[in-house]
Design a protein around this motif. Structure first.
Motif, PDB file in Angstrom:
ATOM      1  N   CYS A   1       3.765  -2.679   1.348  1.00  0.00           N
ATOM      2  CA  CYS A   1       4.419  -1.839   2.373  1.00  0.00           C
ATOM      3  C   CYS A   1       3.706  -1.916   3.681  1.00  0.00           C
ATOM      4  CB  CYS A   1       4.343  -0.342   1.771  1.00  0.00           C
ATOM      5  SG  CYS A   1       5.935   0.521   2.451  1.00  0.00           S
TER       6      CYS A   1
ATOM      7  N   SER B   1       3.930   7.148  12.607  1.00  0.00           N
ATOM      8  CA  SER B   1       2.841   6.225  11.797  1.00  0.00           C
ATOM      9  C   SER B   1       2.411   4.967  12.520  1.00  0.00           C
ATOM     10  CB  SER B   1       3.728   5.535  10.400  1.00  0.00           C
ATOM     11  OG  SER B   1       2.981   4.738   9.975  1.00  0.00           O
TER      12      SER B   1
ATOM     13  N   ARG C   1       2.060   2.368  11.403  1.00  0.00           N
ATOM     14  CA  ARG C   1       2.752   1.088  10.879  1.00  0.00           C
ATOM     15  C   ARG C   1       4.262   1.157  11.247  1.00  0.00           C
ATOM     16  NH1 ARG C   1      -0.620   3.279   7.561  1.00  0.00           N
ATOM     17  NH2 ARG C   1      -2.657   2.001   7.095  1.00  0.00           N
TER      18      ARG C   1
ATOM     19  N   VAL D   1      10.236   9.911   5.873  1.00  0.00           N
ATOM     20  CA  VAL D   1       9.526  11.347   5.797  1.00  0.00           C
ATOM     21  C   VAL D   1      10.517  12.451   6.443  1.00  0.00           C
ATOM     22  CG1 VAL D   1       7.630  12.763   6.180  1.00  0.00           C
ATOM     23  CG2 VAL D   1       7.223  10.357   5.341  1.00  0.00           C
TER      24      VAL D   1
ATOM     25  N   GLN E   1      12.791   4.629   0.325  1.00  0.00           N
ATOM     26  CA  GLN E   1      11.813   5.343  -0.168  1.00  0.00           C
ATOM     27  C   GLN E   1      11.453   6.713   0.606  1.00  0.00           C
ATOM     28  OE1 GLN E   1       8.373   3.271  -0.764  1.00  0.00           O
ATOM     29  NE2 GLN E   1       6.897   4.736  -0.083  1.00  0.00           N
TER      30      GLN E   1
ATOM     31  N   HIS F   1       9.624   9.745   1.132  1.00  0.00           N
ATOM     32  CA  HIS F   1       8.426  10.024   1.247  1.00  0.00           C
ATOM     33  C   HIS F   1       7.704  11.503   1.522  1.00  0.00           C
ATOM     34  CE1 HIS F   1       4.913   7.196   0.328  1.00  0.00           C
ATOM     35  NE2 HIS F   1       4.215   8.281   0.623  1.00  0.00           N
TER      36      HIS F   1
ATOM     37  N   ASP G   1       2.253   8.948  -5.342  1.00  0.00           N
ATOM     38  CA  ASP G   1       1.451   8.699  -4.365  1.00  0.00           C
ATOM     39  C   ASP G   1       0.202   9.842  -4.512  1.00  0.00           C
ATOM     40  OD1 ASP G   1      -0.124   7.508  -2.181  1.00  0.00           O
ATOM     41  OD2 ASP G   1       1.621   8.082  -0.725  1.00  0.00           O
TER      42      ASP G   1
ATOM     43  N   GLY H   1       1.654   9.936   3.771  1.00  0.00           N
ATOM     44  CA  GLY H   1       1.490   8.740   3.148  1.00  0.00           C
ATOM     45  C   GLY H   1       0.348   7.899   3.868  1.00  0.00           C
ATOM     46  N   GLY H   2       0.177   6.685   3.379  1.00  0.00           N
ATOM     47  CA  GLY H   2      -0.807   5.764   3.942  1.00  0.00           C
ATOM     48  C   GLY H   2      -2.101   6.259   3.911  1.00  0.00           C
ATOM     49  N   THR H   3      -2.657   7.289   3.080  1.00  0.00           N
ATOM     50  CA  THR H   3      -3.796   7.953   2.904  1.00  0.00           C
ATOM     51  C   THR H   3      -4.959   6.920   2.637  1.00  0.00           C
ATOM     52  OG1 THR H   3      -3.753   8.405   0.562  1.00  0.00           O
ATOM     53  CG2 THR H   3      -2.733   9.867   1.963  1.00  0.00           C
ATOM     54  N   GLY H   4      -4.648   6.193   2.005  1.00  0.00           N
ATOM     55  CA  GLY H   4      -5.711   5.001   1.534  1.00  0.00           C
ATOM     56  C   GLY H   4      -6.526   5.437   0.291  1.00  0.00           C
TER      57      GLY H   4
ATOM     58  N   GLY I   1      -1.201   4.581  -3.535  1.00  0.00           N
ATOM     59  CA  GLY I   1      -2.378   5.461  -3.140  1.00  0.00           C
ATOM     60  C   GLY I   1      -3.690   4.910  -3.208  1.00  0.00           C
ATOM     61  N   GLY I   2      -4.143   4.343  -2.130  1.00  0.00           N
ATOM     62  CA  GLY I   2      -5.535   3.580  -2.130  1.00  0.00           C
ATOM     63  C   GLY I   2      -5.763   2.402  -3.172  1.00  0.00           C
TER      64      GLY I   2
ATOM     65  N   ASP J   1       2.382  -0.285  -5.789  1.00  0.00           N
ATOM     66  CA  ASP J   1       2.898  -0.207  -4.150  1.00  0.00           C
ATOM     67  C   ASP J   1       1.644  -0.278  -3.505  1.00  0.00           C
ATOM     68  OD1 ASP J   1       3.732   0.049  -1.696  1.00  0.00           O
ATOM     69  OD2 ASP J   1       4.362   2.375  -2.053  1.00  0.00           O
TER      70      ASP J   1
ATOM     71  N   SER K   1      -0.576  -0.704   0.255  1.00  0.00           N
ATOM     72  CA  SER K   1      -0.521  -0.776   1.745  1.00  0.00           C
ATOM     73  C   SER K   1      -1.936  -1.157   2.347  1.00  0.00           C
ATOM     74  CB  SER K   1       0.345   0.503   2.394  1.00  0.00           C
ATOM     75  OG  SER K   1       0.393   0.224   3.727  1.00  0.00           O
ATOM     76  N   SER K   2      -2.389   0.186   2.772  1.00  0.00           N
ATOM     77  CA  SER K   2      -3.779  -0.052   3.574  1.00  0.00           C
ATOM     78  C   SER K   2      -4.939  -0.781   2.894  1.00  0.00           C
ATOM     79  CB  SER K   2      -4.148   1.325   3.750  1.00  0.00           C
ATOM     80  OG  SER K   2      -4.543   2.256   2.819  1.00  0.00           O
TER      81      SER K   2
END
Ligand SMILES: O=C(O)c1ccccc1N[C@@H]1O[C@H](COP(=O)(O)O)[C@@H](O)[C@H]1O
Length: 217
Positions: free
Chosen positions: A6, A33, A35, A60, A80, A82, A130, A138-141, A162-163, A182, A184-185
């Motif tokens: 993502c 975001s 992103r 979102v 999605q 979120h 997540d 989202g995208g919290t890492g 999630g991370g 899923d 991302s970061s």
């Protein structure tokens, strides 16, 4: 096992990632975001990516009309949700676009976070869990306590987010049983810029796991 990468922001990376065998690409349609990618930019990517690759827009708390416009302009095949979207909103989206995959995100803090899951089952296709973080959708890492989900077997396919990183993905998959992941970061050099070497390493680790990529079992 389904693999969604993502936060895609450009065609070169989308092309390279799809060529590695990743079956689902995600595009962040949330303006604040780092992103974020606009619908026209999404279209320049989705129009050149093979049809068998799912193209997911991440939203979102956006309006149904905005989502429908972005899906159409961007050539998306899935959404999605979120944020705090209701079952009724999911139902409206389902009626408007019956062929679109609807992925509903539940941000996991503790077992109460899944209290409303049943209300969504008839109007979504896929569940995504997540990490819950206050003031960040989202995208919290950040990961959450996977062991609390060891017995989670919902009546819909579910994706873990999630991370996740190449380093922790096998621990996650040995702790719980999901239908896909899923990421991302955990595979970025900086927000929106994917690191292809990290994605290759992630794939190597996934391929060493007992469930092959793309298997539904
Ligand atoms: O990535 C974002 O900026 C983002 C913004 C708003 C909603 C969701 C967002 N990202 C999604 O969050 C999960 C987990 O991401 P991570 O692996 O912890 O970085 C994933 O679905 C991202 O697409």
């Amino acid at each position: 096992m389904r693999l969604k990468i993502c936060g895609i922001t450009n065609l070169k990376q989308a092309d390279a990632i799809a060529s590695l065998g990743v079956d689902t690409l995600g595009f962040i349609c949330v303006k604040n975001s780092p992103r974020y990618i606009n619908p026209e930019q999404i279209k320049t990517i989705t129009s050149k990516i093979p049809s068998e690759v799912s193209k997911v827009g991440v939203f979102v708390n956006q309006s149904v009309d905005d989502i429908l416009d972005i899906v159409k302009t961007g050539g998306l095949t899935a959404i999605q949700l979120h944020g705090d979207e209701t079952p009724s909103m999911c139902s409206t989206l389902r009626e408007s676009l019956p062929d679109l995959e609807i992925i509903k995100v539940f941000r996991y803090e503790n077992s109460d976070s899944l209290a409303k899951l049943d209300d969504y089952l008839s109007v979504i296709d896929t569940i995504l869990l997540d990490t819950y973080q206050k003031d960040m959708y989202g995208g919290t890492g950040k990961t959450f306590n996977w062991s609390e989900l060891a017995d989670f077997r919902p009546p819909r396919p579910w994706l873990l987010a999630g991370g996740l990183t190449p380093d922790n993905v096998l621990l996650a998959l040995n702790t719980l049983k999901c239908d896909g992941i899923d990421v991302s970061s955990g595979v970025e050099t900086n927000p929106g810029e994917k690191d292809l070497n990290k994605i290759k390493l992630l794939l190597e680790h996934l391929n060493s796991f007992k469930v092959p990529l793309h298997s539904s079992n």
